[in-house]
Scaffold this motif. Structure first.
Motif, PDB file in Angstrom:
ATOM      1  N   ASP A   1       0.863  -1.189   0.000  1.00 39.41           N
ATOM      2  CA  ASP A   1       0.000   0.000   0.000  1.00 39.41           C
ATOM      3  C   ASP A   1       0.890   1.227   0.000  1.00 39.41           C
ATOM      4  OD1 ASP A   1      -2.318  -1.579   0.200  1.00 39.41           O
ATOM      5  OD2 ASP A   1      -2.097  -1.705   2.375  1.00 39.41           O
ATOM      6  N   VAL A   2       0.755   2.088  -1.001  1.00 40.42           N
ATOM      7  CA  VAL A   2       1.607   3.264  -1.164  1.00 40.42           C
ATOM      8  C   VAL A   2       0.769   4.515  -0.973  1.00 40.42           C
ATOM      9  CG1 VAL A   2       3.190   4.487  -2.699  1.00 40.42           C
ATOM     10  CG2 VAL A   2       3.093   1.982  -2.743  1.00 40.42           C
ATOM     11  N   HIS A   3       1.233   5.422  -0.101  1.00 40.27           N
ATOM     12  CA  HIS A   3       0.520   6.665   0.191  1.00 40.27           C
ATOM     13  C   HIS A   3       1.455   7.855  -0.021  1.00 40.27           C
ATOM     14  CE1 HIS A   3      -2.794   4.539   2.375  1.00 40.27           C
ATOM     15  NE2 HIS A   3      -1.822   3.656   2.546  1.00 40.27           N
ATOM     16  N   VAL A   4       0.984   8.850  -0.763  1.00 32.76           N
ATOM     17  CA  VAL A   4       1.676  10.136  -0.884  1.00 32.76           C
ATOM     18  C   VAL A   4       0.688  11.186  -0.410  1.00 32.76           C
ATOM     19  CG1 VAL A   4       2.979  11.678  -2.394  1.00 32.76           C
ATOM     20  CG2 VAL A   4       2.912   9.224  -2.892  1.00 32.76           C
ATOM     21  N   VAL A   5       0.660  11.430   0.886  1.00 30.62           N
ATOM     22  CA  VAL A   5      -0.404  12.246   1.465  1.00 30.62           C
ATOM     23  C   VAL A   5       0.120  13.456   2.236  1.00 30.62           C
ATOM     24  CG1 VAL A   5      -2.049  10.355   1.593  1.00 30.62           C
ATOM     25  CG2 VAL A   5      -0.475  10.721   3.488  1.00 30.62           C
TER      26      VAL A   5
ATOM     27  N   SER B   1      -2.624  -0.844  -3.552  1.00 29.15           N
ATOM     28  CA  SER B   1      -3.339   0.388  -3.216  1.00 29.15           C
ATOM     29  C   SER B   1      -2.403   1.572  -3.405  1.00 29.15           C
ATOM     30  CB  SER B   1      -3.840   0.342  -1.769  1.00 29.15           C
ATOM     31  OG  SER B   1      -4.400   1.588  -1.384  1.00 29.15           O
ATOM     32  N   LEU B   2      -2.907   2.630  -4.040  1.00 23.42           N
ATOM     33  CA  LEU B   2      -2.149   3.860  -4.230  1.00 23.42           C
ATOM     34  C   LEU B   2      -3.048   5.041  -3.903  1.00 23.42           C
ATOM     35  CD1 LEU B   2       0.264   5.557  -5.172  1.00 23.42           C
ATOM     36  CD2 LEU B   2      -0.595   5.341  -7.518  1.00 23.42           C
ATOM     37  N   LYS B   3      -2.620   5.859  -2.937  1.00 20.86           N
ATOM     38  CA  LYS B   3      -3.366   7.058  -2.549  1.00 20.86           C
ATOM     39  C   LYS B   3      -2.444   8.259  -2.636  1.00 20.86           C
ATOM     40  CE  LYS B   3      -6.091   9.177   1.146  1.00 20.86           C
ATOM     41  NZ  LYS B   3      -6.655   9.016   2.511  1.00 20.86           N
ATOM     42  N   ILE B   4      -2.841   9.242  -3.445  1.00 24.41           N
ATOM     43  CA  ILE B   4      -2.067  10.470  -3.599  1.00 24.41           C
ATOM     44  C   ILE B   4      -2.964  11.647  -3.249  1.00 24.41           C
ATOM     45  CG2 ILE B   4      -0.705  11.898  -5.150  1.00 24.41           C
ATOM     46  CD1 ILE B   4      -0.205   9.466  -6.875  1.00 24.41           C
ATOM     47  N   SER B   5      -2.565  12.420  -2.248  1.00 23.77           N
ATOM     48  CA  SER B   5      -3.257  13.653  -1.890  1.00 23.77           C
ATOM     49  C   SER B   5      -2.199  14.751  -1.822  1.00 23.77           C
ATOM     50  CB  SER B   5      -3.979  13.510  -0.542  1.00 23.77           C
ATOM     51  OG  SER B   5      -4.631  14.724  -0.191  1.00 23.77           O
ATOM     52  N   HIS B   6      -2.070  15.485  -2.912  1.00 19.70           N
ATOM     53  CA  HIS B   6      -0.984  16.448  -3.055  1.00 19.70           C
ATOM     54  C   HIS B   6      -1.382  17.456  -4.123  1.00 19.70           C
ATOM     55  CE1 HIS B   6       3.083  18.012  -3.934  1.00 19.70           C
ATOM     56  NE2 HIS B   6       3.413  17.542  -2.745  1.00 19.70           N
ATOM     57  N   PRO B   7      -0.986  18.741  -3.985  1.00 19.94           N
ATOM     58  CA  PRO B   7      -1.336  19.714  -5.021  1.00 19.94           C
ATOM     59  C   PRO B   7      -0.851  19.307  -6.413  1.00 19.94           C
ATOM     60  CG  PRO B   7      -0.580  20.836  -3.057  1.00 19.94           C
ATOM     61  CD  PRO B   7      -0.347  19.382  -2.819  1.00 19.94           C
ATOM     62  N   ASP B   8       0.225  18.546  -6.474  1.00 19.44           N
ATOM     63  CA  ASP B   8       0.759  18.090  -7.749  1.00 19.44           C
ATOM     64  C   ASP B   8       0.473  16.606  -7.963  1.00 19.44           C
ATOM     65  OD1 ASP B   8       2.338  20.567  -8.637  1.00 19.44           O
ATOM     66  OD2 ASP B   8       3.060  20.232  -6.601  1.00 19.44           O
ATOM     67  N   ALA B   9      -0.700  16.156  -7.531  1.00 18.89           N
ATOM     68  CA  ALA B   9      -1.032  14.738  -7.603  1.00 18.89           C
ATOM     69  C   ALA B   9      -0.991  14.202  -9.028  1.00 18.89           C
ATOM     70  CB  ALA B   9      -2.418  14.501  -6.995  1.00 18.89           C
ATOM     71  N   VAL B  10      -1.467  14.999  -9.989  1.00 18.34           N
ATOM     72  CA  VAL B  10      -1.499  14.547 -11.378  1.00 18.34           C
ATOM     73  C   VAL B  10      -0.083  14.361 -11.909  1.00 18.34           C
ATOM     74  CG1 VAL B  10      -2.150  15.194 -13.722  1.00 18.34           C
ATOM     75  CG2 VAL B  10      -3.748  15.541 -11.841  1.00 18.34           C
TER      76      VAL B  10
ATOM     77  N   SER C   1      -6.692   6.284  -5.373  1.00 20.39           N
ATOM     78  CA  SER C   1      -7.325   7.509  -4.888  1.00 20.39           C
ATOM     79  C   SER C   1      -6.407   8.682  -5.214  1.00 20.39           C
ATOM     80  CB  SER C   1      -7.564   7.433  -3.370  1.00 20.39           C
ATOM     81  OG  SER C   1      -8.116   8.653  -2.885  1.00 20.39           O
ATOM     82  N   ILE C   2      -6.916   9.624  -6.010  1.00 17.28           N
ATOM     83  CA  ILE C   2      -6.127  10.770  -6.441  1.00 17.28           C
ATOM     84  C   ILE C   2      -6.866  12.047  -6.042  1.00 17.28           C
ATOM     85  CG2 ILE C   2      -5.004  11.936  -8.372  1.00 17.28           C
ATOM     86  CD1 ILE C   2      -3.925   9.156  -7.811  1.00 17.28           C
ATOM     87  N   LYS C   3      -6.184  12.901  -5.264  1.00 18.26           N
ATOM     88  CA  LYS C   3      -6.760  14.177  -4.847  1.00 18.26           C
ATOM     89  C   LYS C   3      -5.729  15.271  -5.058  1.00 18.26           C
ATOM     90  CE  LYS C   3      -8.780  16.631  -0.912  1.00 18.26           C
ATOM     91  NZ  LYS C   3      -9.179  16.556   0.516  1.00 18.26           N
ATOM     92  N   ALA C   4      -6.149  16.342  -5.707  1.00 17.61           N
ATOM     93  CA  ALA C   4      -5.258  17.469  -5.973  1.00 17.61           C
ATOM     94  C   ALA C   4      -5.781  18.715  -5.283  1.00 17.61           C
ATOM     95  CB  ALA C   4      -5.128  17.703  -7.476  1.00 17.61           C
TER      96      ALA C   4
END
Length: 424
Positions: free
Chosen positions: A76-80, A105-114, A132-135
């Motif tokens: 499970d990888v998270h960049v939050v 599982s990959l979750k990215i919540s970062h202004p530069d998520a894309v 899960s991608i959130k910008a």
């Protein structure tokens, strides 16, 4: 704890680490300092080392060891951490990319998520189950073009043609822009996700109307959430023949909504939540007619309704739902009309729920000193064939209402669990 079998101790230590995000790795290292036995158990339990929170520079030098300790288990990888620097994220993800076939599982919540997803993550993730991608937006003053490590202000438009996620089951996209020219690519991408079970699209589109005859048919989809949508055409994007749960939230901006053809898109949905539709009766009727098998219906509003707002209760009288058992309304315009809607569904309805602030709203009984409202309230409370509930203190999605106005008492009321009190 010394006398516990190593197998049981391993389970306990894993639960402790899992309960301490995003410091699971740090917690594991601390537990390993307790004793030689604990250290041996921690290092020999691969499931403790399968969760990675990318972005902390202190973890870079230990990352490869952590990957090795995880064995062959799914990762499970998270960049939050929204303050993480690009260089750190890039370096740590590069070490994890060698094990991309194990990512589940990959979750990215970062202004530069894309940018992170397109430039630093492999496009092919054969084992991924959850994405899960959130910008979240960041003030422009935070961008420093003269810093080599930092890119220009982020792009929120994702390229869909390169993604290969054949076993994806849950997809959450938040604050990601789909430009009009990218809609067809997005629908083609969804069509390749044959195992998709849950789809959440939250504030996913910029202003404008994306009217396309194309749709994506998702046979495995069971849950669909369309949040903050500004155009009814979005309702036509997805066809879910086996859908069970549907949530649609209209944007708070004033938009003209016209009926769209969705008669077969969500016909099997039994749990339906509609949010912010008090100003668009046509849209509400359009969706309710498309879910004839709904058994649990929730209609939510964020704000008090003005006296000239149409009544959702009246729509329920016009469009009877033969399987309706649970009705939850936040923002009741008229208790009298609610009573009539309840009577229409007498054969099936078992539970009716309103909110406490609804009971004090002005309705057509004002000229009769609330006599009609009070009589209706007593009727709702006194029926034996359904349960009448009044929700105190919490509104949409569990948010607490600390106070509201009771127009009968002409006093502010304070919500507490189970009842309301006069505000001091």
């Amino acid at each position: 704890m010394t006398f516990l079998p190593p197998e049981l101790l391993s389970i306990i230590l894993e639960l402790v680490c899992r309960g301490a995000p995003p410091n699971t790795e740090k917690t594991a290292h601390i537990l390993g300092l307790v004793s030689k036995l604990w250290r041996a158990v921690v290092l020999s339990t691969p499931s403790i080392w399968t969760v990675f929170y990318v972005g902390n520079p202190r973890q870079t030098k230990h990352l490869q060891n952590t990957v090795d300790w995880s064995g062959d288990l799914p990762l499970d990888v998270h960049v939050v951490d929204e303050s993480s620097r690009f260089a750190v994220i890039r370096e740590q993800l590069s070490k994890l990319n060698n094990k991309a076939n194990r990512w589940q599982s990959l979750k990215i919540s970062h202004p530069d998520a894309v940018t992170i997803l397109e430039k630093m993550v492999p496009s092919a993730l054969p084992g991924i189950r959850t994405l899960s991608i959130k910008a979240p937006a960041r003030p422009l003053c935070d961008y420093y073009p003269f810093v080599p490590d930092y890119p220009s202000p982020p792009t929120f438009s994702l390229s869909w043609t390169s993604l290969q996620l054949p076993h994806l089951q849950t997809l959450e996209l938040i604050d990601i822009i789909i430009k009009p020219k990218m809609v067809l690519d997005f629908l083609d991408f969804l069509q390749t996700c044959t195992e998709l079970h849950r789809l959440v699209l939250d504030r996913l589109w910029e202003g404008g109307t994306y009217d396309t005859p194309r749709s994506a048919t998702l046979q495995a989809l069971r849950e669909l959430e369309l949040l903050g949508i500004s155009s009814p055409n979005v309702l036509r994007w997805i066809i879910a023949p086996n859908l069970q749960r549907l949530v649609v939230e209209k944007t708070g901006q004033a938009r003209i909504w016209s009926p769209v053809e969705i008669s077969s898109h969500y016909a099997t949905a039994t749990d339906v939540t509609l949010i912010r539709f008090s100003s668009v009766p046509v849209a509400l009727r359009n969706i309710i007619r498309a879910v004839p098998l709904v058994s649990s219906l929730t209609l939510l509003e964020f704000d008090f309704r003005s006296p000239d707002t149409f009544s959702a209760e009246a729509v329920l009288q016009e469009q009877a739902l033969p399987c309706l058992t649970t009705l939850h309304i936040q923002g009741t315009f008229s208790l009298y009309l609610l009573q009539r809607a309840v009577e229409v569904h007498r054969a099936t309805l078992k539970t009716v729920e309103v909110h406490c602030f609804d009971l004090g709203l002005v309705d057509e009984s004002l000229a009769r000193e609330y006599q009609e409202r009070d009589e209706t309230l007593e009727w709702l409370k006194g029926q034996s064939w359904f349960t009448f509930k009044v929700n105190h203190g919490f509104g949409v999605f569990g948010d607490r209402y600390w106070s509201h106005q009771d127009h009968k008492l002409r006093r502010r009321m304070k919500c507490t669990p189970g009842h309301c009190e006069i505000f001091p």
